[in-house]
Design an enzyme around this catalytic site. Structure first.
Site, PDB file in Angstrom:
ATOM      1  N   GLU A   1      13.134  -6.872   2.130  1.00  0.00           N
ATOM      2  CA  GLU A   1      13.887  -5.858   1.391  1.00  0.00           C
ATOM      3  C   GLU A   1      15.314  -5.642   1.905  1.00  0.00           C
ATOM      4  O   GLU A   1      15.713  -4.524   2.223  1.00  0.00           O
ATOM      5  CB  GLU A   1      13.098  -4.531   1.390  1.00  0.00           C
ATOM      6  CG  GLU A   1      11.710  -4.726   0.794  1.00  0.00           C
ATOM      7  CD  GLU A   1      10.799  -3.495   0.909  1.00  0.00           C
ATOM      8  OE1 GLU A   1      11.230  -2.477   1.472  1.00  0.00           O
ATOM      9  OE2 GLU A   1       9.656  -3.579   0.433  1.00  0.00           O
TER      10      GLU A   1
ATOM     11  N   GLU B   1       3.320  -9.311  -3.711  1.00  0.00           N
ATOM     12  CA  GLU B   1       2.714  -7.982  -3.596  1.00  0.00           C
ATOM     13  C   GLU B   1       2.349  -7.423  -4.972  1.00  0.00           C
ATOM     14  O   GLU B   1       2.534  -6.232  -5.258  1.00  0.00           O
ATOM     15  CB  GLU B   1       3.670  -7.018  -2.877  1.00  0.00           C
ATOM     16  CG  GLU B   1       4.125  -7.525  -1.522  1.00  0.00           C
ATOM     17  CD  GLU B   1       5.010  -6.557  -0.743  1.00  0.00           C
ATOM     18  OE1 GLU B   1       5.075  -5.360  -1.116  1.00  0.00           O
ATOM     19  OE2 GLU B   1       5.640  -7.003   0.237  1.00  0.00           O
TER      20      GLU B   1
ATOM     21  N   HIS C   1       5.853  -5.210  -7.631  1.00  0.00           N
ATOM     22  CA  HIS C   1       5.225  -3.898  -7.823  1.00  0.00           C
ATOM     23  C   HIS C   1       5.666  -3.401  -9.203  1.00  0.00           C
ATOM     24  O   HIS C   1       6.751  -2.838  -9.349  1.00  0.00           O
ATOM     25  CB  HIS C   1       5.660  -2.923  -6.721  1.00  0.00           C
ATOM     26  CG  HIS C   1       5.151  -3.313  -5.375  1.00  0.00           C
ATOM     27  ND1 HIS C   1       3.813  -3.285  -5.060  1.00  0.00           N
ATOM     28  CD2 HIS C   1       5.792  -3.758  -4.267  1.00  0.00           C
ATOM     29  CE1 HIS C   1       3.645  -3.690  -3.806  1.00  0.00           C
ATOM     30  NE2 HIS C   1       4.833  -3.980  -3.305  1.00  0.00           N
TER      31      HIS C   1
ATOM     32  N   ASN D   1      11.846 -11.611   1.308  1.00  0.00           N
ATOM     33  CA  ASN D   1      10.930 -10.952   0.375  1.00  0.00           C
ATOM     34  C   ASN D   1      11.571  -9.649  -0.108  1.00  0.00           C
ATOM     35  O   ASN D   1      12.133  -8.897   0.694  1.00  0.00           O
ATOM     36  CB  ASN D   1       9.643 -10.644   1.170  1.00  0.00           C
ATOM     37  CG  ASN D   1       8.504 -10.111   0.346  1.00  0.00           C
ATOM     38  OD1 ASN D   1       8.159 -10.683  -0.686  1.00  0.00           O
ATOM     39  ND2 ASN D   1       7.883  -9.023   0.814  1.00  0.00           N
TER      40      ASN D   1
ATOM     41  N   ASP E   1       1.089  -5.709  -8.098  1.00  0.00           N
ATOM     42  CA  ASP E   1       0.239  -4.650  -8.661  1.00  0.00           C
ATOM     43  C   ASP E   1       0.924  -4.103  -9.906  1.00  0.00           C
ATOM     44  O   ASP E   1       2.135  -4.289 -10.102  1.00  0.00           O
ATOM     45  CB  ASP E   1      -0.138  -3.550  -7.652  1.00  0.00           C
ATOM     46  CG  ASP E   1       1.026  -2.942  -6.892  1.00  0.00           C
ATOM     47  OD1 ASP E   1       2.150  -2.901  -7.434  1.00  0.00           O
ATOM     48  OD2 ASP E   1       0.824  -2.493  -5.753  1.00  0.00           O
TER      49      ASP E   1
HETATM   50  O1  G2I Z   1       5.228   0.191  -0.067  1.00  0.00           O
HETATM   51  C1  G2I Z   1       4.540  -0.881  -0.648  1.00  0.00           C
HETATM   52  C2  G2I Z   1       4.954  -2.196  -0.026  1.00  0.00           C
HETATM   53  C3  G2I Z   1       6.382  -2.521  -0.378  1.00  0.00           C
HETATM   54  N1  G2I Z   1       6.784  -3.803   0.174  1.00  0.00           N
HETATM   55  C4  G2I Z   1       6.562  -3.978   1.586  1.00  0.00           C
HETATM   56  C5  G2I Z   1       5.155  -3.620   1.988  1.00  0.00           C
HETATM   57  O2  G2I Z   1       4.990  -3.705   3.381  1.00  0.00           O
HETATM   58  C6  G2I Z   1       4.790  -2.232   1.497  1.00  0.00           C
HETATM   59  O3  G2I Z   1       3.458  -1.988   1.924  1.00  0.00           O
HETATM   60  C7  G2I Z   1       3.126  -0.669   2.178  1.00  0.00           C
HETATM   61  C8  G2I Z   1       1.681  -0.580   2.625  1.00  0.00           C
HETATM   62  O4  G2I Z   1       0.834  -1.067   1.608  1.00  0.00           O
HETATM   63  C9  G2I Z   1       1.330   0.872   2.900  1.00  0.00           C
HETATM   64  O5  G2I Z   1       0.013   0.961   3.460  1.00  0.00           O
HETATM   65  O6  G2I Z   1       3.960  -0.149   3.148  1.00  0.00           O
HETATM   66  C10 G2I Z   1       3.749   1.232   3.323  1.00  0.00           C
HETATM   67  C11 G2I Z   1       4.806   1.779   4.248  1.00  0.00           C
HETATM   68  O7  G2I Z   1       6.078   1.657   3.688  1.00  0.00           O
HETATM   69  C12 G2I Z   1       2.345   1.464   3.867  1.00  0.00           C
HETATM   70  O8  G2I Z   1       2.087   2.849   3.956  1.00  0.00           O
HETATM   71  C13 G2I Z   1       1.780   3.298   5.225  1.00  0.00           C
HETATM   72  C14 G2I Z   1       1.835   4.814   5.189  1.00  0.00           C
HETATM   73  O9  G2I Z   1       3.158   5.198   4.832  1.00  0.00           O
HETATM   74  C15 G2I Z   1       1.476   5.360   6.529  1.00  0.00           C
HETATM   75  O10 G2I Z   1       1.431   6.749   6.477  1.00  0.00           O
HETATM   76  C16 G2I Z   1       0.141   4.786   6.998  1.00  0.00           C
HETATM   77  O11 G2I Z   1      -0.137   5.193   8.325  1.00  0.00           O
HETATM   78  O12 G2I Z   1       0.479   2.869   5.603  1.00  0.00           O
HETATM   79  C17 G2I Z   1       0.162   3.268   6.917  1.00  0.00           C
HETATM   80  C18 G2I Z   1      -1.175   2.640   7.306  1.00  0.00           C
HETATM   81  O13 G2I Z   1      -2.177   3.018   6.401  1.00  0.00           O
END
Ligand code: G2I
Length: 453
Positions: A163, A268, A240, A204, A270
């Site tokens: 990003e 990614e 997304h 990415n 969805d």
């Molecule tokens: O935001 C969606 C994706 C966008 N592109 C990059 C990816 O790395 C990103 O993935 C998401 C994860 O799927 C989430 O699971 O990235 C988020 C963070 O920006 C992740 O969220 C985090 C929560 O914000 C936290 O509170 C939590 O502790 O997930 C953590 C683990 O569950």
């Protein structure tokens, strides 16, 4: 003649009687999902890889079965991010990342490493520190060398830089850009290549699926990196997406990156919708998943389509976009949605279950211990309804039902048949009914194909 044991309802559990098996099994009229060819096999026949983001701690039971059987690539959703692997400077935690890599190896899957250089999910010691650009550069180089080096030879592709752009195509203001200038991107790729020359190295980003200002910037960056001899192997289009909004220029955009001489991955995927889901929205979502996968199938250098979580119970969408959800190919009970069949069809699969206007049965294991397990079957209807139901399956490894609830189950040899209880035969359009059971197992506990009839 084989005998069968009957189990019905918690109250009657243990009071199993012996009844004749003959006549208990009627042929199913609606084949259920487990009989369909796994997505990974369909993808392989197209020369593609199909992946999902995963959480390491969930890789057991039905989640693990589906992750292992349907997908040929795993991306750690969070486990390889800097904040996860080095929460305190110099203290590393590779537990979840190692677990995912081991699972992938055991299931003959690739791993996409995600992600090395990002503005988000960094440890606070890093983001709160005051660093000279030389210090920052050295921190980044050490991070990349350590993480890529640890998994050398085990990661098919790394999302090295995540990003880097704003929506207008200018560079995003981040710790890295502000401290190091845009050269951090070439340096990160170069350091990653030195640590694992075999890994494919990606940039990415999101909202770069169609031709627009942001994807133009990514295109120009990749072009200049290639011209400068920087090791860049691919671009990741996160995808997304919002229901009904697959960019019309998706395939054209994939093709123009391929023409630059790099691979492309949908990293990614969805497709979120306003809740509640209904059969119209689910049909649109099927079309959306199908068109994204078809665009990848159409371009030979598009090598991988990865969904960002495969179940609606495991998606980042619901908490991030209140009121939106249902963004993945499986529902929260691990029943395949029309979107699943959209992916399958785009990969050349023939759908045996009508993706809309049907009721399906999905079998899952929610708890398993050394000698037994608890399972359940969810019968879901979308565009159709039932006034009674029967689900049958054949156990492949000697599993034996000992107790059932919310259904009357009989087992004769390996054959199990479960019919609705007096109070739950009706499954309305858009709703589902679940029944549960306990069973014994030893050796292995493969998920059977279930038939709804
Ligand atoms: O935001 C969606 C994706 C966008 N592109 C990059 C990816 O790395 C990103 O993935 C998401 C994860 O799927 C989430 O699971 O990235 C988020 C963070 O920006 C992740 O969220 C985090 C929560 O914000 C936290 O509170 C939590 O502790 O997930 C953590 C683990 O569950």
């Amino acid at each position: 003649m084989r005998t069968s044991r009957t189990f019905s309802g918690l109250l009657r559990a243990g009071l199993a009687g012996l009844v004749a098996a003959a006549g208990l099994f009627t042929a199913g009229t609606l084949p259920a999902h487990a009989a369909d060819t796994p997505l990974r096999d369909l993808a392989a026949a197209q020369g593609k890889v199909i992946g999902t983001a995963v959480t390491g701690s969930k890789l057991t039971g039905t989640y693990g079965d589906l992750a292992g059987s349907q997908f040929s690539s795993l991306t750690p959703g969070n486990a390889m991010k800097w904040g996860t692997v080095e929460p305190t400077q110099g203290t590393f935690n590779w537990t979840e990342a190692d677990q995912i890599v081991a699972f992938a190896q055991a299931h003959n899957q690739q791993v996409r490493g995600h992600t090395l250089v990002w503005h988000s999910q960094n440890p606070s010691w890093l983001t709160n520190g005051t660093w000279t650009s030389a210090q920052l550069s050295s921190l980044l180089q050490n991070h990349i060398s350590t993480e890529v080096g640890r998994y050398k030879g085990e990661i098919a592709a790394w999302d090295v830089v995540n990003e880097p752009f704003n929506e207008d195509g200018t560079y995003r203001s981040t710790l890295w850009y502000n401290g190091l200038g845009s050269g951090y991107i070439a340096n990160a790729l170069t350091w990653a290549h030195a640590a694992d020359p075999a890994a494919k190295l990606y940039i990415n980003d999101y909202n770069v699926e169609g031709v627009n200002a942001k994807s133009d910037a990514l295109y120009n960056l990749v072009k200049s990196l290639k011209a400068a001899g920087v090791p860049i192997d691919g671009v990741g289009l996160q995808a997304h997406l919002i229901l009904g909004q697959v960019p019309s220029t998706l395939q054209q955009n994939i093709q123009r990156f391929a023409d630059l001489g790099v691979d492309v991955a949908i990293t990614e995927l969805d497709v979120r919708m306003a809740l509640p889901a209904d059969s119209t929205k689910l049909a649109q979502q099927k079309a959306d998943f199908k068109s994204v996968v078809a665009a990848c199938v159409a371009v030979s250098r598009c090598v991988n389509v990865t969904v960002w979580g495969f179940s609606d119970s495991d998606s980042w969408v619901d908490s991030t976009f209140p009121g939106y959800g249902a963004a993945t190919p499986y529902d929260a009970n691990y029943a395949p949605k029309p979107a699943y069949y959209g992916i399958s069809e785009a990969l050349g699969g023939t759908t045996t279950t009508p993706p809309t206007g049907a009721c399906t049965a999905a079998y899952s294991v929610s708890n398993q211990w050394t000698t037994g397990f608890t399972g359940q079957v969810t019968i879901s209807c979308s565009g159709a309804a039932l006034s009674s139901w029967k689900v049958s399956w054949t156990y492949g490894a000697g599993q034996q039902i000992t107790q059932a609830w919310n259904a009357t189950c009989t087992q004769s040899g390996a054959d199990v048949s479960c019919a609705n209880a007096s109070y739950n035969g009706t499954v309305a359009d858009g709703s589902s009914v679940t029944f549960g059971f306990n069973a014994s197992w030893s050796g292995s506990n493969p998920v059977p194909s279930v038939t709804l009839g």
